[in-house]
Enzyme design. Sequence first.
Site: not given
Ligand code: NAP
Ligand code: HSE
Length: 432
Positions: A188, A206
């Site tokens: 993740g 960032k």
């Molecule tokens: P993810 O696991 O891909 O989750 C995305 C979520 O958004 C899913 O629940 C998806 O629905 C939903 N979604 C996507 N398109 C949509 C739409 N058109 N309408 C309604 N719902 C929609 O992503 P994530 O890793 O949680 O990351 C989310 C955000 O946080 C991103 O901007 C990412 O850059 C940021 N972020 C992530 C991390 C990390 O460690 N992962 C850290 C910091 C910031 P479904 O579940 O139905 O597919």
């Molecule tokens: N994909 C990003 C990372 C998530 O690996 O740092 C956190 O912003």
Amino acid sequence: MKNTIGVGLAGFGTVGAGVYANLLKNGALLEQRTGVRFEVRKIAVRDLSKARDVEAPVALFTSNPDDLLGDPGIDVVVELMGGVELPLRFVKKAIGAGKVVVTGNKALLAEHGAEIFELAAAKRVPVLYEAAVAGGIPIIKSVREAFVGNRFEAIHGILNGTSNYILSRMSDEGLDFAPVLAEAQKLGYAEADPALDVNGWDAAHKAIILASLAYGFWVDPKDVLVEGIEKITAADIGFASELGYRIKLLASIKADEGGEIEVRVVPTLIPKSHVLASVNGVFNAVAVRGDVVGDALFYGRGAGRNPTSSSVLGDLAEAASFLQSPRGSVGFTSHGLYGRCKPVAGTVSKYYLRLGVEDRPGVLAQIAGALGNAGIGILSVIQPEGQIGDAVPLVLTLHDAPLGAMQATLGKLAALPCVKTEPMLLHMESFA
Ligand code: NAP
Ligand code: HSE
């Protein structure tokens, strides 16, 4: 005074589901500390039929994020969908509807921060984004609030957990790139499009946010030098180690006395003795140099469900405090002390240069000659054992030189008949 804050989660993936689970786990504690209860009232996802590893009442789910905006019971929307176009429309509509916005979307802010915060300021609606930079590390609040009395001389950071995880495992366990990336995706850490992690742009987004916050104007992504870790080979990791360095995807943000700033995110040789060289795995770190505080260092997990949720929970508490008593900052304040980025070609650095050359006398003299003609001084030369096709490696470290001059010289070196492989140029950082 509101006793309950209605929350709409747009996104229930790695981070969104983590926020929900951690609100269930620590909601009572949050209530004790903030005096308000956070109640998730709607959750938007793309696919309503998807199996989920965190359970929430079916009645909360919708496939239309706009349903969150039309719900008068929702005070705060948390945008965790990823991508840029849809989140931009969603966040602008949310601000227009007077809903406090929390987001972890660094691509959105790096590309559209100016527009979003102009609207936020006009409508007096905060946009909070601690989760967008360095996962669980509270660097946004620190730069915005704790260091508000400082001029920032430099900020250096390891800002992408995925690429740091890959580089650490390649360096320490000799593993190959592709399987380690697949592992980071499973854990993740990676973006939905992992190209952003490995091509340097996630860390660059960032760095743009940090630089913009520190210097009070929105940095244009076009002014940032960005390179990814795809080109780093096990051989370069080994040669750098022989020279006393580790290779990290490093964000460097600096201001000069003339008020120009430079922002770059490139694989960089860091002396093993520097604390950032020991930041491994999914961990991120940010080293801040302020004119009053001196050096300060932040360290923590830069990606993943729980660390990122921790930052979102902090923003929810801040949103609640704003809703109780609206006040000055909407999350970003522009000021006129800075306002320009230095042209990338004029930025100066030391370099690591790896060439594959013919193994015969006179080759080193030709290379030293080409560098000397450009006024670029050599710091050290090693000829490590090994073979690159029918050539041998030659590794040089070079004195400070402007990037433009260095790149022009690289072209001349590549054209020498004795140079048999594409030259590999990496930045070196001494943190002076
Ligand atoms: P993810 O696991 O891909 O989750 C995305 C979520 O958004 C899913 O629940 C998806 O629905 C939903 N979604 C996507 N398109 C949509 C739409 N058109 N309408 C309604 N719902 C929609 O992503 P994530 O890793 O949680 O990351 C989310 C955000 O946080 C991103 O901007 C990412 O850059 C940021 N972020 C992530 C991390 C990390 O460690 N992962 C850290 C910091 C910031 P479904 O579940 O139905 O597919
Ligand atoms: N994909 C990003 C990372 C998530 O690996 O740092 C956190 O912003």
